[in-house]
Scaffold this motif. Structure first.
Motif, PDB file in Angstrom:
ATOM      1  N   GLN A  78      11.262  42.426   5.671  1.00 29.58           N
ATOM      2  CA  GLN A  78      12.671  42.363   5.247  1.00 29.58           C
ATOM      3  C   GLN A  78      12.845  42.941   3.851  1.00 29.58           C
ATOM      4  OE1 GLN A  78      13.804  38.257   5.689  1.00 29.58           O
ATOM      5  NE2 GLN A  78      13.874  38.361   7.931  1.00 29.58           N
TER       6      GLN A  78
ATOM      7  N   GLN B 208      12.575  46.683   4.196  1.00 26.83           N
ATOM      8  CA  GLN B 208      13.781  47.211   4.841  1.00 26.83           C
ATOM      9  C   GLN B 208      14.940  47.305   3.858  1.00 26.83           C
ATOM     10  OE1 GLN B 208      13.998  47.948   8.448  1.00 26.83           O
ATOM     11  NE2 GLN B 208      15.732  49.072   7.599  1.00 26.83           N
ATOM     12  N   SER B 209      15.019  46.339   2.947  1.00 33.14           N
ATOM     13  CA  SER B 209      16.164  46.263   2.042  1.00 33.14           C
ATOM     14  C   SER B 209      16.195  47.398   1.028  1.00 33.14           C
ATOM     15  CB  SER B 209      16.156  44.915   1.303  1.00 33.14           C
ATOM     16  OG  SER B 209      15.107  44.854   0.349  1.00 33.14           O
TER      17      SER B 209
END
Length: 266
Positions: free
Chosen positions: A39, A42-43
């Motif tokens: 995550q 991905q950010s």
């Protein structure tokens, strides 16, 4: 196919790159959490992700999984793998491996691994050639020794030798285990310059400490006071911005994100 000659009417090619020592997915809470790490990655919305301290079937500490493959699938990116440690297990079991990984949205044309000199924990450099829309970029990802200035200087000399002027646009990134002004970094100077210093815009996680404003510290993640995660670029590569971002507790390091501008046609 012949590449077009660069000219003043050709704008530079933007590439967002992140380098991050992920501590094999173990956060500053000492908890293994690969989805949390995915995550975070991905950010940042990067084109190229360079990772250090990555496990591949290494054992119980990382649930014996293939971390680079799982992350590449989670992020839908191509993978290049550069082990520094390889221990055979025999009987058809995959080798226990640990090292550097590169994930890319862009095509990976070349990938090779170069063992680095030194004592203690084995180290390596992962060199890749990335295809851009109108150019190419050489990316070398590494994790240098903690065993002293002299050994780091030897490692950096070898890494610098992997990139010739004929290769044009390139970057060297990773966990250098030493500040960017350390004497051994002279081995890179000449072909490369410190992207943090070149960046037209800087942001970091140390703004609450006035004396550390825009210092680029990445380690340790809870109270960063060392700029050991670095990006060095060849001359001609511009740096629009460099920032240290929140790792959400996913590692004991913080990610460094750089927005590069690569000359067209190189």
């Amino acid at each position: 196919m012949t590449k077009p000659a660069p000219g003043p009417d050709q704008p530079p090619i933007p590439v967002r790159l992140v380098t991050f020592n992920i501590r094999h997915g173990v956060g500053d809470d000492d908890r293994l959490d690969l989805p949390r790490l995915a995550q975070v990655l991905q950010s940042v919305d990067a084109d190229v992700i360079c990772l250090q301290e990555v496990d591949r079937h290494y054992g119980a500490r990382s649930e014996d999984v293939d971390q680079p493959l799982l992350l590449s699938r989670a992020l839908d990116m191509q993978l290049a793998w550069g082990p520094a440690i390889e221990n055979p297990r025999g009987a058809g079991a995959p080798d226990r491996q640990y090292g550097n990984a590169l994930l890319s949205r862009l095509p990976i044309l070349i990938s090779d691994v170069h063992p680095l000199p030194g004592t203690g924990e084995p180290r390596s450099a992962l060199r890749t050639l990335i295809e851009l829309d109108g150019g190419t970029l050489w990316v070398t990802t590494t994790h240098l020794t903690r065993s002293g200035d002299a050994e780091r200087a030897e490692q950096l000399a070898l890494i610098a030798g992997l990139h010739s002027e004929a290769m044009e646009a390139g970057v060297v990134v990773g966990d250098f285990n030493t500040p960017a002004d350390a004497p051994e970094l002279a081995e890179l100077q000449g072909l490369f310059a410190d992207a943090w210093e070149l960046a037209r815009d800087k942001q970091d996680r140390s703004r609450w400490k006035l004396w550390q404003h825009d210092a680029g510290f990445t380690h340790p993640s809870g109270s960063p006071h060392r700029r050991i995660d670095q990006c060095w670029v060849t001359h001609g590569v511009a740096v629009a911005s460099a920032r240290v971002v929140d790792a959400r507790g996913a590692s004991d390091h913080l990610p460094l994100v750089v927005d590069l501008e690569i000359p067209s046609g190189v």
